[in-house]
Design an enzyme around this catalytic site. Structure first.
Site, short mmCIF file in Angstrom:
data_model
loop_
_atom_site.label_atom_id
_atom_site.label_comp_id
_atom_site.label_asym_id
_atom_site.label_seq_id
_atom_site.Cartn_x
_atom_site.Cartn_y
_atom_site.Cartn_z
N ASP A 187 0.83 -1.20 0.00
CA ASP A 187 0.00 0.00 0.00
C ASP A 187 0.87 1.26 0.00
O ASP A 187 1.98 1.27 0.51
CB ASP A 187 -0.91 -0.03 1.23
CG ASP A 187 -2.06 0.95 1.14
OD1 ASP A 187 -2.36 1.39 0.01
OD2 ASP A 187 -2.67 1.25 2.18
N HIS A 188 0.33 2.32 -0.58
CA HIS A 188 0.94 3.67 -0.58
C HIS A 188 2.46 3.65 -0.58
O HIS A 188 3.12 3.96 0.41
CB HIS A 188 0.41 4.46 0.61
CG HIS A 188 -1.02 4.84 0.44
ND1 HIS A 188 -1.45 5.73 -0.51
CD2 HIS A 188 -2.12 4.40 1.08
CE1 HIS A 188 -2.77 5.84 -0.46
NE2 HIS A 188 -3.20 5.04 0.49
N GLY A 222 -9.16 5.60 2.08
CA GLY A 222 -9.78 6.42 3.11
C GLY A 222 -11.25 6.10 3.32
O GLY A 222 -12.08 6.98 3.54
#
Length: 246
Positions: free
Chosen positions: A37-38, A173
């Site tokens: 992730d990210h 989010g």
């Protein structure tokens, strides 16, 4: 699907996480998709790919769109040269950063990703998954933790971006979003929903409960089951909401 951010991979070990998931796959004969992730640097992304991660979120969303697209395209080519099967996700738009709890206050106005931007980015980069800004934001405000407030999504914009790109969409989010908005977003074209802040919050509350029940306990494996159970409850509830009831 299991996600590990750059910070989490640095803490736990990229290769160790990949090995743990491989072990679980073998033990339970169940598909587990491991996502980096990210990831904000090519070096970190390639480390995950070489370790055996199935996908990478290559996130340069803080850059102007053209710079983001140019660097993401290069990253896609580099990743595929290591493992042609790895799935690369790109991100565009302002979704904020950090799975954290913020002080109460008015939501900052954030521009939504347009269908034209999404189509341009996907066409240029050849990413296979896209994370757009559609009213979502990383983290949760305290008012969301207490249930006083919920995030709301631009459902029609999701539908337009899905139509413009034709590829899977990720909602980053997702924590603190109204349940009905999440269901509508999935119907409109969202394929993956991230709820990291909700999981971290559950972990913290479960850990605090475990410590409170056994104040004199110092053995981690006797304290941590409360945190594991709390996360399990959140994941189960979200799977039911998203449609994975079995």
């Amino acid at each position: 699907m299991v996600g590990a951010s750059e910070g989490e991979r640095e803490f736990a070990g990229t290769r160790l996480l990949a090995a743990a998931v491989r072990s679980l796959r073998e033990e339970f004969d169940f598909p587990i998709f491991l996502n980096a992730d990210h990831t904000h640097s090519l070096a970190s992304a390639l480390e995950a790919v070489k370790a055996g991660f199935d996908s990478v979120v290559f996130d340069l969303s803080t850059l102007p769109l053209n710079e983001n697209a140019h660097s993401t395209k290069q990253a896609v080519e580099a990743h595929k040269s290591v493992n042609p099967e790895v799935v690369i996700e790109g991100e565009i738009g302002d979704i904020g950063s950090g799975s954290e709890i913020y002080a109460d206050g008015p939501s900052p106005d954030r521009a939504l990703t347009t269908p034209e931007e999404a189509r341009q980015f996907v066409t240029e980069t050849k990413v296979e998954v896209l994370a757009p800004a559609v009213g979502n934001s990383h983290g949760m405000r305290k008012s969301m933790v207490t249930g006083k407030e919920r995030k709301h999504l631009a459902i029609e914009r999701i539908r337009e971006i899905k139509c413009a790109t034709g590829i899977p969409l990720t909602l980053h989010g997702g924590s603190g979003t109204a349940d009905e908005d999440l269901k509508r977003a999935i119907r409109a074209g969202v394929d993956i929903v991230h709820i990291n802040t909700e999981l971290r919050l559950a972990w913290k509350k479960g850990l605090e409960a475990g410590l409170a029940r056994r104040e004199d306990e110092v053995v981690p494996y006797k304290i941590l089951p409360s945190a594991v159970a709390a996360i399990h409850d959140v994941v189960s509830a979200r799977l039911r909401l998203f449609g994975g009831q079995n």
